[in-house]
Design a protein around this motif. Structure first.
Motif, short mmCIF file in Angstrom:
data_model
loop_
_atom_site.label_atom_id
_atom_site.label_comp_id
_atom_site.label_asym_id
_atom_site.label_seq_id
_atom_site.Cartn_x
_atom_site.Cartn_y
_atom_site.Cartn_z
N ILE A 150 6.53 -2.43 -0.48
CA ILE A 150 5.14 -2.59 -0.90
C ILE A 150 4.25 -2.72 0.33
CG2 ILE A 150 3.50 -4.13 -2.09
CD1 ILE A 150 5.79 -4.75 -4.06
N GLY A 151 3.18 -1.94 0.35
CA GLY A 151 2.23 -1.99 1.46
C GLY A 151 2.44 -0.90 2.51
N PHE A 152 3.56 -0.19 2.44
CA PHE A 152 3.78 0.90 3.38
C PHE A 152 2.96 2.11 2.95
CE2 PHE A 152 7.38 -1.55 4.75
CZ PHE A 152 7.60 -1.16 6.07
N ARG A 177 3.68 0.57 8.17
CA ARG A 177 2.91 -0.60 7.73
C ARG A 177 2.68 -1.41 9.00
NH1 ARG A 177 5.76 -4.40 3.52
NH2 ARG A 177 7.06 -4.76 5.35
N GLY A 178 1.42 -1.41 9.46
CA GLY A 178 1.15 -2.05 10.74
C GLY A 178 1.95 -1.33 11.83
N GLY A 179 2.75 -2.08 12.59
CA GLY A 179 3.59 -1.48 13.62
C GLY A 179 4.97 -1.07 13.15
N GLU A 180 5.29 -1.35 11.88
CA GLU A 180 6.60 -0.99 11.34
C GLU A 180 6.66 0.47 10.95
OE1 GLU A 180 8.39 -4.09 8.50
OE2 GLU A 180 6.21 -4.37 8.33
#
Length: 68
Positions: free
Chosen positions: A15-17, A40-43
Motif C-alpha cells: 500500500i502506498g507504492f 515509495r519514497g526511496g524504496e
C-alpha cells in the motif's frame, strides 16, 4: 487466520507504492514473468507475477475496473 487473510497480509505492505515501470522477463519453462517496478519514497521494488510461490513460471495479471 484463513487463507484469504494470509494472502491479504502478504500484499498489504505494498500500500502506498506507485507503479513507475513495467518489464517482462523470459521464463525457460513457461509463460514470461510480468514485472511491475514500484517506488515509495526511496524504496524500490519489483513485483513479479508468478503462477505459484515457487516461481515455476509467469502468471497472468488481471486488470479490472474498481467496484463502487
Amino acid at each position: 487466520m484463513n487463507i484469504l487473510d494470509s494472502y491479504k497480509e502478504h500484499v498489504k505492505p505494498l500500500i502506498g507504492f506507485k507503479i513507475v515501470g513495467v518489464d517482462v522477463e523470459d521464463c525457460k519453462h513457461g509463460d514470461p514473468f510480468t514485472v511491475l517496478k514500484v517506488t515509495r519514497g526511496g524504496e524500490k521494488l519489483n513485483l513479479v507475477v508468478s503462477q505459484d510461490p515457487e516461481g515455476n513460471g509467469g502468471g497472468f495479471l488481471f486488470i479490472e475496473e474498481g467496484k463502487p
